[in-house]
Design a protein around this motif. Sequence first.
Motif, PDB file in Angstrom:
ATOM      1  N   ALA A  31       0.832  -1.207   0.000  1.00  0.00           N
ATOM      2  CA  ALA A  31       0.000   0.000   0.000  1.00  0.00           C
ATOM      3  C   ALA A  31       0.869   1.261   0.000  1.00  0.00           C
ATOM      4  CB  ALA A  31      -0.928  -0.006   1.214  1.00  0.00           C
ATOM      5  N   THR A  32       1.973   1.218   0.721  1.00  0.00           N
ATOM      6  CA  THR A  32       2.884   2.367   0.775  1.00  0.00           C
ATOM      7  C   THR A  32       3.565   2.578  -0.572  1.00  0.00           C
ATOM      8  OG1 THR A  32       3.274   2.010   3.137  1.00  0.00           O
ATOM      9  CG2 THR A  32       4.909   3.320   1.941  1.00  0.00           C
ATOM     10  N   THR A  33       4.053   1.505  -1.184  1.00  0.00           N
ATOM     11  CA  THR A  33       4.719   1.662  -2.479  1.00  0.00           C
ATOM     12  C   THR A  33       3.737   2.085  -3.568  1.00  0.00           C
ATOM     13  OG1 THR A  33       4.563  -0.722  -2.945  1.00  0.00           O
ATOM     14  CG2 THR A  33       6.611   0.071  -1.931  1.00  0.00           C
ATOM     15  N   ASP A  34       2.492   1.640  -3.452  1.00  0.00           N
ATOM     16  CA  ASP A  34       1.468   2.080  -4.409  1.00  0.00           C
ATOM     17  C   ASP A  34       1.238   3.587  -4.288  1.00  0.00           C
ATOM     18  OD1 ASP A  34       1.192  -0.524  -5.287  1.00  0.00           O
ATOM     19  OD2 ASP A  34      -0.755  -0.858  -4.321  1.00  0.00           O
ATOM     20  N   LYS A  35       1.159   4.090  -3.059  1.00  0.00           N
ATOM     21  CA  LYS A  35       0.970   5.527  -2.841  1.00  0.00           C
ATOM     22  C   LYS A  35       2.180   6.322  -3.334  1.00  0.00           C
ATOM     23  CE  LYS A  35      -2.239   5.209   1.017  1.00  0.00           C
ATOM     24  NZ  LYS A  35      -2.442   5.442   2.458  1.00  0.00           N
ATOM     25  N   MET A  36       3.373   5.792  -3.104  1.00  0.00           N
ATOM     26  CA  MET A  36       4.588   6.466  -3.587  1.00  0.00           C
ATOM     27  C   MET A  36       4.593   6.538  -5.104  1.00  0.00           C
ATOM     28  SD  MET A  36       7.419   4.906  -0.954  1.00  0.00           S
ATOM     29  CE  MET A  36       8.799   5.822  -1.621  1.00  0.00           C
ATOM     30  N   ALA A  37       4.200   5.464  -5.752  1.00  0.00           N
ATOM     31  CA  ALA A  37       4.152   5.442  -7.213  1.00  0.00           C
ATOM     32  C   ALA A  37       3.131   6.450  -7.732  1.00  0.00           C
ATOM     33  CB  ALA A  37       3.822   4.030  -7.706  1.00  0.00           C
ATOM     34  N   GLU A  38       2.001   6.583  -7.045  1.00  0.00           N
ATOM     35  CA  GLU A  38       0.991   7.575  -7.431  1.00  0.00           C
ATOM     36  C   GLU A  38       1.545   8.994  -7.328  1.00  0.00           C
ATOM     37  OE1 GLU A  38      -2.248   7.778  -8.660  1.00  0.00           O
ATOM     38  OE2 GLU A  38      -1.839   5.706  -9.196  1.00  0.00           O
ATOM     39  N   LEU A  39       2.335   9.248  -6.280  1.00  0.00           N
ATOM     40  CA  LEU A  39       2.944  10.564  -6.125  1.00  0.00           C
ATOM     41  C   LEU A  39       3.873  10.851  -7.294  1.00  0.00           C
ATOM     42  CD1 LEU A  39       3.686  13.148  -4.493  1.00  0.00           C
ATOM     43  CD2 LEU A  39       5.461  11.772  -3.421  1.00  0.00           C
ATOM     44  N   PHE A  40       4.724   9.900  -7.630  1.00  0.00           N
ATOM     45  CA  PHE A  40       5.649  10.099  -8.747  1.00  0.00           C
ATOM     46  C   PHE A  40       4.915  10.183 -10.079  1.00  0.00           C
ATOM     47  CE2 PHE A  40       8.739   8.372  -5.612  1.00  0.00           C
ATOM     48  CZ  PHE A  40       9.522   9.503  -5.534  1.00  0.00           C
ATOM     49  N   LYS A  41       3.820   9.464 -10.195  1.00  0.00           N
ATOM     50  CA  LYS A  41       2.995   9.557 -11.405  1.00  0.00           C
ATOM     51  C   LYS A  41       2.443  10.974 -11.548  1.00  0.00           C
ATOM     52  CE  LYS A  41      -1.264   7.701 -13.364  1.00  0.00           C
ATOM     53  NZ  LYS A  41      -2.392   6.805 -13.113  1.00  0.00           N
ATOM     54  N   ALA A  42       2.002  11.546 -10.431  1.00  0.00           N
ATOM     55  CA  ALA A  42       1.485  12.922 -10.456  1.00  0.00           C
ATOM     56  C   ALA A  42       2.571  13.897 -10.898  1.00  0.00           C
ATOM     57  CB  ALA A  42       0.952  13.312  -9.081  1.00  0.00           C
ATOM     58  N   LEU A  43       3.796  13.649 -10.482  1.00  0.00           N
ATOM     59  CA  LEU A  43       4.913  14.512 -10.867  1.00  0.00           C
ATOM     60  C   LEU A  43       5.388  14.230 -12.291  1.00  0.00           C
ATOM     61  CD1 LEU A  43       6.983  14.431  -7.561  1.00  0.00           C
ATOM     62  CD2 LEU A  43       5.511  16.274  -8.404  1.00  0.00           C
ATOM     63  N   GLY A  44       4.806  13.220 -12.931  1.00  0.00           N
ATOM     64  CA  GLY A  44       5.185  12.856 -14.287  1.00  0.00           C
ATOM     65  C   GLY A  44       4.497  13.679 -15.362  1.00  0.00           C
ATOM     66  N   ASP A  45       3.688  14.633 -14.976  1.00  0.00           N
ATOM     67  CA  ASP A  45       2.970  15.467 -15.936  1.00  0.00           C
ATOM     68  C   ASP A  45       3.519  16.892 -15.876  1.00  0.00           C
ATOM     69  OD1 ASP A  45       0.243  15.812 -17.567  1.00  0.00           O
ATOM     70  OD2 ASP A  45       0.499  17.533 -16.231  1.00  0.00           O
ATOM     71  N   PRO A  46       4.026  17.425 -17.008  1.00  0.00           N
ATOM     72  CA  PRO A  46       4.634  18.767 -17.003  1.00  0.00           C
ATOM     73  C   PRO A  46       3.701  19.873 -16.512  1.00  0.00           C
ATOM     74  CG  PRO A  46       5.116  17.641 -19.059  1.00  0.00           C
ATOM     75  CD  PRO A  46       4.129  16.789 -18.312  1.00  0.00           C
ATOM     76  N   THR A  47       2.425  19.775 -16.809  1.00  0.00           N
ATOM     77  CA  THR A  47       1.487  20.796 -16.337  1.00  0.00           C
ATOM     78  C   THR A  47       1.398  20.785 -14.818  1.00  0.00           C
ATOM     79  OG1 THR A  47       0.191  20.712 -18.372  1.00  0.00           O
ATOM     80  CG2 THR A  47      -0.919  21.570 -16.416  1.00  0.00           C
TER      81      THR A  47
END
Length: 121
Positions: A31-47
């Motif tokens: 669950a923690t690694t899933d949340k971390m991946a979501e955070l990095f996914k959010a930072l993966g968008d230039p906008t």
Amino acid sequence: MKPAAIEECDNTCNGSEVSPENIRLTLPERATTDKMAELFKALGDPTRVRLIYALSRQELCVHDLSAILDMGQSAVSHQLRYLRNLRIVKRRKEGKTVFYSLNDAHVEQIFLQTHEHIRHE
């Protein structure tokens, strides 16, 4: 059949005394690694990165963010909702105006350290 690289490994790679099993046992929960991946996914968008950068400077309303990013208010609101759901940004209502800021110092530090890392490549 194991790949050759695995067959040759005798748990003394690089003279390390830490066993792979000990490291495996200390891995964060799924669950923690899933949340971390979501955070990095959010930072993966230039906008979203530009939006986070603006909010790292100061608290702003949708109108100001729209002008800064040269985007429609609807598009900015959509991105803010996404970031709010991930607890990257928070909002504060003052009368009819809603102001957004980064959720906490951790978010700001992740962003600023990443920005610094890229600048010094």
